[in-house]
Structure formats: C-alpha cells, structure tokens
Design an enzyme around this catalytic site. Sequence first.
Site, PDB file in Angstrom:
ATOM      1  CG  ASP A  44      -2.045   0.851   1.269  1.00 44.88           C
ATOM      2  OD1 ASP A  44      -2.604   1.103   0.192  1.00 44.88           O
ATOM      3  OD2 ASP A  44      -2.439   1.306   2.372  1.00 44.88           O
ATOM      4  CG  HIS A  45      -0.691   4.856   0.162  1.00 47.95           C
ATOM      5  ND1 HIS A  45      -1.115   5.824  -0.716  1.00 47.95           N
ATOM      6  CD2 HIS A  45      -1.806   4.418   0.804  1.00 47.95           C
ATOM      7  CE1 HIS A  45      -2.427   5.971  -0.604  1.00 47.95           C
ATOM      8  NE2 HIS A  45      -2.877   5.119   0.304  1.00 47.95           N
ATOM      9  CG  HIS A  62      -5.986   7.937   3.311  1.00 48.27           C
ATOM     10  ND1 HIS A  62      -5.124   8.590   2.466  1.00 48.27           N
ATOM     11  CD2 HIS A  62      -6.154   6.699   2.788  1.00 48.27           C
ATOM     12  CE1 HIS A  62      -4.790   7.781   1.468  1.00 48.27           C
ATOM     13  NE2 HIS A  62      -5.408   6.632   1.631  1.00 48.27           N
ATOM     14  N   GLY A  63      -8.731   8.042   6.804  1.00 41.92           N
ATOM     15  CA  GLY A  63      -9.072   8.314   8.194  1.00 41.92           C
ATOM     16  C   GLY A  63     -10.570   8.493   8.388  1.00 41.92           C
ATOM     17  CG  HIS A 123      -6.638   4.307  -1.487  1.00 39.44           C
ATOM     18  ND1 HIS A 123      -5.447   4.039  -0.866  1.00 39.44           N
ATOM     19  CD2 HIS A 123      -6.625   3.606  -2.650  1.00 39.44           C
ATOM     20  CE1 HIS A 123      -4.729   3.229  -1.636  1.00 39.44           C
ATOM     21  NE2 HIS A 123      -5.419   2.951  -2.723  1.00 39.44           N
ATOM     22  CB  SER A 156     -11.950   3.983   7.772  1.00 44.30           C
ATOM     23  OG  SER A 156     -11.295   2.756   7.879  1.00 44.30           O
ATOM     24  CG  ASN A 204      -7.248   0.239  -0.048  1.00 45.01           C
ATOM     25  OD1 ASN A 204      -7.675  -0.694  -0.734  1.00 45.01           O
ATOM     26  ND2 ASN A 204      -6.092   0.832  -0.295  1.00 45.01           N
TER      27      ASN A 204
HETATM   28 ZN   LIG Z   1      -4.771   4.783   0.864  1.00 45.63          ZN
END
Ligand SMILES: [Zn+2]
Length: 283
Positions: free
Chosen positions: A73-74, A175-176, A208, A211, A230
């Site tokens: 990942d990344h 993200h997050g 991505h 969450s 993801n």
């Molecule tokens: Zn990501």
Amino acid sequence: MKDAQAGGYAVGQFNVSNLEQIRAVCEVAKALGSPLILGTSEGERKFIGLKQIVAIANVWQEETGLPIIVNADHSRSFETAKDACDAGYMGIHFDGSEFPYAENLKIAKQVVEYVKSKNPDAIVEGELGRVLGGSEMHTEAIALKESDFTDPELAAQFVRESGIDSLAISFGNVHGVFGGRLEGSERLDIERLKNIRAKTGETFLVLHGGSGIPAPDVSEAIKNGIVKVNINTELRIAYIEYLRIALHRTGETTPYKIWPTVIDAVKKVVEEKIKLFGSGNKI
Ligand SMILES: [Zn+2]
C-alpha cells in the site's frame, strides 16, 4: 478482481502490521468465504518485515484455501515498490500522486515493467488525484480542492500509458475517519466515479480511505465500478480501544490471554465490511 468486477462486488483490503490483526482478518474471511487483500503501508511493512508478512500470508492461504494477496500500500518510490516485489508481494501500489503528472506516469511505468517482468500475475495499482489525510481520527475538516480530485480524461490517459491494472482515485474520499461534529461529512462524487469508470475500461478502480464513509455511499460506489475498498483506520481504532480496555481491566501477564477481546473487536469491523462489500461466499 476480475470476478469482483463482473459480479458487481468489491474485495476488501485490510491493513495490518502484526499477527493479531492478520488473525482477525483471515479468520473472518475464512468464515465468510471471501477473497482477501492484506494491505501494508511502508511503515506497517517496515515494522512487520516484508518477507515475514508474505510468509505469514502464504501460511494463512494454505490453511484457509482462500486467495490472499499482500499489497504494498502507498509505495512512494520505485525503490520501495521494487523491494516489496522482490520480497514476493503479489500486489504493488505505487502512489505517485504527490509528484507532477509526468513524474507519476514515468515511475508508474517503471514499476509496471519491473513487477511484470518478475511476476506477470502480480497486480500493479497506480494513483491519480490526491487522497488526503492519514489513517487516523480527524478532529478538523479536510477541504478538498478541485485539483485533488481525479480528472476522468487524465485517468484514461494515465491508465493507457502506464499499463497499470488498478487505479486509486480521489472522488471525495479521504483517509481516516472524522469524529464528533464532522462525522458523516465525507461525500463521494458518484458522477465523477461514473465518468472515470466509463473512460478507464476494465481498469480496477480502488476506493482508498473506506473507513468512516457511510455504508450506503460505499454500496453506491461499488455499484458504479469500485472493485477494491481499503480499510485501515476503523481497524486501528477497534484494536487500540479494546487493547486499552483489556490492559486496564486486568493484571494479566500472559500476552496471548490479553488478545482475544482485541481480536474479536477487529473481527467485528472486518465482518461488517466484507458483508457491505458483498465478497462473501465468492470462493
Ligand atoms: Zn490509501
């Protein structure tokens, strides 16, 4: 991924960096009969070890009979992508989204050439547009600029010229997760996704920062072409929260006796996600 694209579901990538998280993810995938991608960021794989995670995933694959892929990942450079490939990773994500377009494309091409020459079956993921934020709880809003979003025309060109198999795109995802008053503030631009999907053919589109995005929005994204989602932050939060409780409540000194409640908490998140992605009973 091809099956997911044809079947209208998505495969989950769950990020891990230790044995307990891997156990939680693999046990749920086994129970639900789901294919599985284990994700490791550069930091996560540096901690667990590149060869170690590949070996552990292989053992789980053998034991469960599931297709399990480990994804780098990344990877922010050709070198870190190459290192993962050399260690036996079957999924390589090169994230050149911080670079200017030409540089991103140039390195993505190099990664594709290298990875395919080593292992033609490995999957290479590129990234265009910027998915902002880290895998953590945000207490402040993250404002996306137009230039952060993936441009559909440019995505088509990037996919064609780089030769990547899958593409991480930015269409409102961050993200997050957002806490407190910001919860539910993440909004996906489904029209943009449809447009990217129409222009990038059979490329596997990746969401991505899965969450914290409301379940109906994730379903809508899968319906419109996302084949990989993801998940990291929600797993981290469940893990840490229950680890704190476990350590606080007991004077236990036997490590393996502390973990069951923590593993159960992570399993609950994974189960919810696999059901949402529709990848159960697909083996
Ligand atoms: Zn990501």
